[in-house]
Design a protein around this motif. Sequence first.
Motif, PDB file in Angstrom:
ATOM      1  N   LEU A 158       9.612  55.366  -2.036  1.00 52.51           N
ATOM      2  CA  LEU A 158      10.116  56.659  -2.500  1.00 52.51           C
ATOM      3  C   LEU A 158       8.987  57.665  -2.717  1.00 52.51           C
ATOM      4  N   GLU A 159       9.133  58.837  -2.102  1.00 53.20           N
ATOM      5  CA  GLU A 159       8.275  59.995  -2.370  1.00 53.20           C
ATOM      6  C   GLU A 159       9.174  61.217  -2.468  1.00 53.20           C
ATOM      7  N   ILE A 160       8.929  62.058  -3.452  1.00 53.53           N
ATOM      8  CA  ILE A 160       9.772  63.241  -3.647  1.00 53.53           C
ATOM      9  C   ILE A 160       8.908  64.478  -3.810  1.00 53.53           C
ATOM     10  N   GLN A 161       9.550  65.618  -3.610  1.00 57.85           N
ATOM     11  CA  GLN A 161       8.929  66.904  -3.910  1.00 57.85           C
ATOM     12  C   GLN A 161       9.644  67.608  -5.047  1.00 57.85           C
ATOM     13  N   HIS A 162      10.926  67.266  -5.255  1.00 53.78           N
ATOM     14  CA  HIS A 162      11.729  67.885  -6.306  1.00 53.78           C
ATOM     15  C   HIS A 162      12.519  66.810  -7.036  1.00 53.78           C
ATOM     16  N   LEU A 163      12.726  67.017  -8.325  1.00 55.06           N
ATOM     17  CA  LEU A 163      13.441  66.027  -9.132  1.00 55.06           C
ATOM     18  C   LEU A 163      14.871  65.819  -8.636  1.00 55.06           C
ATOM     19  N   ALA A 164      15.467  66.827  -8.010  1.00 55.40           N
ATOM     20  CA  ALA A 164      16.833  66.692  -7.510  1.00 55.40           C
ATOM     21  C   ALA A 164      16.959  65.538  -6.523  1.00 55.40           C
ATOM     22  N   THR A 177      10.561  61.695 -25.657  1.00 54.84           N
ATOM     23  CA  THR A 177       9.317  62.146 -25.040  1.00 54.84           C
ATOM     24  C   THR A 177       9.599  63.401 -24.215  1.00 54.84           C
ATOM     25  N   PHE A 178       8.526  64.071 -23.768  1.00 55.27           N
ATOM     26  CA  PHE A 178       8.705  65.224 -22.887  1.00 55.27           C
ATOM     27  C   PHE A 178       9.388  64.796 -21.591  1.00 55.27           C
ATOM     28  N   ALA A 179       9.030  63.624 -21.095  1.00 53.85           N
ATOM     29  CA  ALA A 179       9.679  63.133 -19.874  1.00 53.85           C
ATOM     30  C   ALA A 179      11.175  62.966 -20.092  1.00 53.85           C
ATOM     31  N   ASP A 180      11.571  62.502 -21.255  1.00 55.87           N
ATOM     32  CA  ASP A 180      12.983  62.360 -21.611  1.00 55.87           C
ATOM     33  C   ASP A 180      13.667  63.729 -21.587  1.00 55.87           C
ATOM     34  N   ALA A 181      13.051  64.714 -22.227  1.00 51.50           N
ATOM     35  CA  ALA A 181      13.635  66.058 -22.263  1.00 51.50           C
ATOM     36  C   ALA A 181      13.769  66.640 -20.857  1.00 51.50           C
ATOM     37  N   ILE A 182      12.792  66.379 -20.004  1.00 46.09           N
ATOM     38  CA  ILE A 182      12.822  66.913 -18.638  1.00 46.09           C
ATOM     39  C   ILE A 182      13.963  66.290 -17.836  1.00 46.09           C
ATOM     40  N   LEU A 183      14.034  64.972 -17.813  1.00 45.97           N
ATOM     41  CA  LEU A 183      15.033  64.299 -16.979  1.00 45.97           C
ATOM     42  C   LEU A 183      16.456  64.542 -17.469  1.00 45.97           C
ATOM     43  N   THR A 184      16.656  64.606 -18.785  1.00 45.01           N
ATOM     44  CA  THR A 184      18.017  64.747 -19.300  1.00 45.01           C
ATOM     45  C   THR A 184      18.521  66.182 -19.281  1.00 45.01           C
ATOM     46  N   SER A 185      17.617  67.161 -19.271  1.00 42.72           N
ATOM     47  CA  SER A 185      18.055  68.554 -19.270  1.00 42.72           C
ATOM     48  C   SER A 185      18.001  69.195 -17.889  1.00 42.72           C
ATOM     49  N   ARG A 187      18.583  70.792 -14.568  1.00 41.21           N
ATOM     50  CA  ARG A 187      19.756  71.377 -13.907  1.00 41.21           C
ATOM     51  C   ARG A 187      21.053  71.002 -14.644  1.00 41.21           C
ATOM     52  N   ASP A 188      21.016  71.314 -15.946  1.00 41.59           N
ATOM     53  CA  ASP A 188      22.194  71.105 -16.795  1.00 41.59           C
ATOM     54  C   ASP A 188      22.686  69.653 -16.786  1.00 41.59           C
ATOM     55  N   MET A 303      10.774  75.810 -18.871  1.00 43.90           N
ATOM     56  CA  MET A 303       9.682  74.988 -18.357  1.00 43.90           C
ATOM     57  C   MET A 303      10.155  73.566 -18.073  1.00 43.90           C
ATOM     58  N   LEU A 304      11.175  73.112 -18.791  1.00 48.58           N
ATOM     59  CA  LEU A 304      11.721  71.786 -18.562  1.00 48.58           C
ATOM     60  C   LEU A 304      12.563  71.734 -17.287  1.00 48.58           C
ATOM     61  N   GLN A 305      12.967  72.899 -16.801  1.00 50.65           N
ATOM     62  CA  GLN A 305      13.798  72.967 -15.608  1.00 50.65           C
ATOM     63  C   GLN A 305      12.980  73.018 -14.311  1.00 50.65           C
ATOM     64  N   GLU A 306      11.670  73.218 -14.446  1.00 47.12           N
ATOM     65  CA  GLU A 306      10.823  73.323 -13.257  1.00 47.12           C
ATOM     66  C   GLU A 306      10.658  71.948 -12.619  1.00 47.12           C
ATOM     67  N   ASP A 307      10.355  71.956 -11.320  1.00 47.08           N
ATOM     68  CA  ASP A 307      10.064  70.691 -10.659  1.00 47.08           C
ATOM     69  C   ASP A 307       9.165  70.910  -9.440  1.00 47.08           C
TER      70      ASP A 307
END
Length: 307
Positions: A158-164, A177-185, A187-188, A303-307
């Motif tokens: 697996l290699e990605i460019q965007h979290l989507a 953690t910040f990683a938790d906030a990023i993944l759970t928030s 794109r809504d 900032m949490l929505q960026e990827d």
Amino acid sequence: MTRRAAALLLGLAVLLPSLAAAAETPALTICLEENVPPLSLRRGGGSGFDLDVARAVADRLGRPLAVQWFETEADPDSSPARHLNALLADGRCDLVGGYPLTERRLEPPASPRGRLPDFAGARPEDRRRWVTLGRLIPTQPYRRDTLALVVGPAAAGLEIQHLAELRGRRLGVEERTFADAILTSYRDGMLLGEVTHVPAGPALFEGLERGETEAALVEAHRFDAWRAAHPETPLRLAAYRHPLGFNIGFVALSTAAPLVAQVDAALDALLAAGSLPRLAAATGLTYAPPQPPAIGAPIRRAMLQED
């Protein structure tokens, strides 16, 4: 007096001033956290990238290095900034290394006094004392903490460019953690159904190795530490890095501004010589250079929505 004795006395006369000068050179004392491999580790006489940078800075300043080891609390409600300010204000060290350079962590303390964290050589009464705090000032940064994608054997290529692109993948993340906030928030909540929360510690990497999850978002240096302790691990650090990162540097009290200027000059020389990536490679750290701005702004939801 024999010729040999006279030569010996002459040699001592030449040597003694230099010995006296060396004895008068004060040590540069730096506070470092005692158990954060591969950044700083007290065990085995001391090791880690932050320690090696501290040693290189002290060498540039022509001063011996002394380390004051300390330990932070795992309690998320504690205030690391106040504890480390107290170490400086109590005269335990000249600088604190491995410090996140963010506006929030550099704000004047909300309370004029603070307690000391646990530190090497502390007496029971030290943990009960209140210390009058000062104002923190930073050096320039010397590395950057980044959030990276770690891939398990269930998604080896697996290699990605965007979290989507992680949609439909089983994802691991440490809770609160910040990683938790990023993944759970993100794109809504697009990835919320894919996320498995685990407590801080080895559970994140253990779950990846067992195939319970396919990938995880975590600080790159955390995986470096896991890989060093488990050289046969099937886990792999992917190329992806989240835009949200934190520059890391030294901090001192505002009364030590001349020292901060000297440290900045030493760091400039180390950066120009390419020394920092080499030190990182020697300690097993995946090095990320600092990025502007030197001092990070407060974290906003966008900032949490960026990827």
